[in-house]
Design an enzyme around this catalytic site. Sequence first.
Site, short mmCIF file in Angstrom:
data_model
loop_
_atom_site.label_atom_id
_atom_site.label_comp_id
_atom_site.label_asym_id
_atom_site.label_seq_id
_atom_site.Cartn_x
_atom_site.Cartn_y
_atom_site.Cartn_z
CE LYS A 52 -3.84 -2.40 2.17
NZ LYS A 52 -4.47 -2.89 3.39
CD GLN A 96 -3.56 -4.48 6.51
OE1 GLN A 96 -3.65 -3.43 5.89
NE2 GLN A 96 -3.86 -5.64 5.98
CG ASP A 119 -10.13 -0.48 4.81
OD1 ASP A 119 -9.79 -0.97 3.73
OD2 ASP A 119 -9.54 -0.69 5.89
N1 GUN Z 1 -6.66 -6.97 5.87
C1 GUN Z 1 -6.83 -7.69 4.75
N2 GUN Z 1 -7.49 -6.97 3.81
C2 GUN Z 1 -7.75 -5.77 4.37
C3 GUN Z 1 -8.40 -4.60 3.90
O1 GUN Z 1 -8.90 -4.51 2.78
N3 GUN Z 1 -8.45 -3.56 4.77
C4 GUN Z 1 -7.93 -3.64 6.02
N4 GUN Z 1 -8.04 -2.57 6.80
N5 GUN Z 1 -7.33 -4.71 6.49
C5 GUN Z 1 -7.24 -5.78 5.66
#
Ligand code: GUN
Length: 284
Positions: A52, A96, A119
């Site tokens: 990211k 996350q 998100d």
């Molecule tokens: N963990 C795995 N996929 C995601 C996601 O799309 N967003 C977040 N915040 N955590 C994750």
Amino acid sequence: MATILSGKEVAQDIRADIAKEVDRLKEKGVTPALTVVLVGEDPASQSYVTGKMRACEEVGMRSEVIRMPDTISQQELLDTVERLNQNPNVHGILVQLPLPPQIEEKAVIETIDPRKDVDGFHPINIGKLMIGDDTFVSCTPAGIIELIKRTGTSLKGKRVVVVGRSNIVGKPVSLLLLQEHATVTICHSHTQDLTAITKQADVLIVAVGRAGLIGKEHVSPGTVVIDVGVNRNEAGKLVGDVRFDEVLDQASWITPVPGGVGPLTITMLLKNTVKAAKQIENVD
Ligand code: GUN
């Protein structure tokens, strides 16, 4: 024989457009900024977060990771989120997941300012999606729709079968498909005669998290198959929920794992962060 639907190529195209948009915003004095909160040392989470950050850098956005030990209390994490909510230099906040057991995910998600919830997990944003209002659509479902559109398949009136009913993928993607006028069937662990249902699909989306759940017996010729699963097999290799080699002969299009939906997920996060920056800074 199916055509392989590469998320990498589609993601590159979209990221090039996002980079142009970021340049344009910078000329107006706004640099979109994402902050990711990473709790603990889970290797998969660390790797996602690195991806990211790299993607933000590539398109010229600002990004920051706040790392916290997995021993922190829920209150410490909520205080951190609250500080980010108040920080005018932060446009997007992503905590996350998964979080350590002493922390309730729901409490954290509900603390994020919905205007910074890139998100798309906050109940306010989920509610807006439900009623078709403009919102932050969560990244994997949004990426799935982009990928299907790139095949040239119109979803209008098509039979789409979604296997999996998670809050992160199955439910929101079903709502998006409905907005595209598809006829949507959601299957899950209690579904009887899964094969009979999946065989009716024009588009089959599989998001369960079980390696090799779907094989050629589930897929009719000509189906577009989108595999959202990311699993490690006994040999430690990343594999999807679909037995790729078997289904390759049946499908018209199929996404690989890795390199299918994954690159689109991060791309949609970038898109959501740009959207948040524009709304918060009130620029077009
Ligand atoms: N963990 C795995 N996929 C995601 C996601 O799309 N967003 C977040 N915040 N955590 C994750």
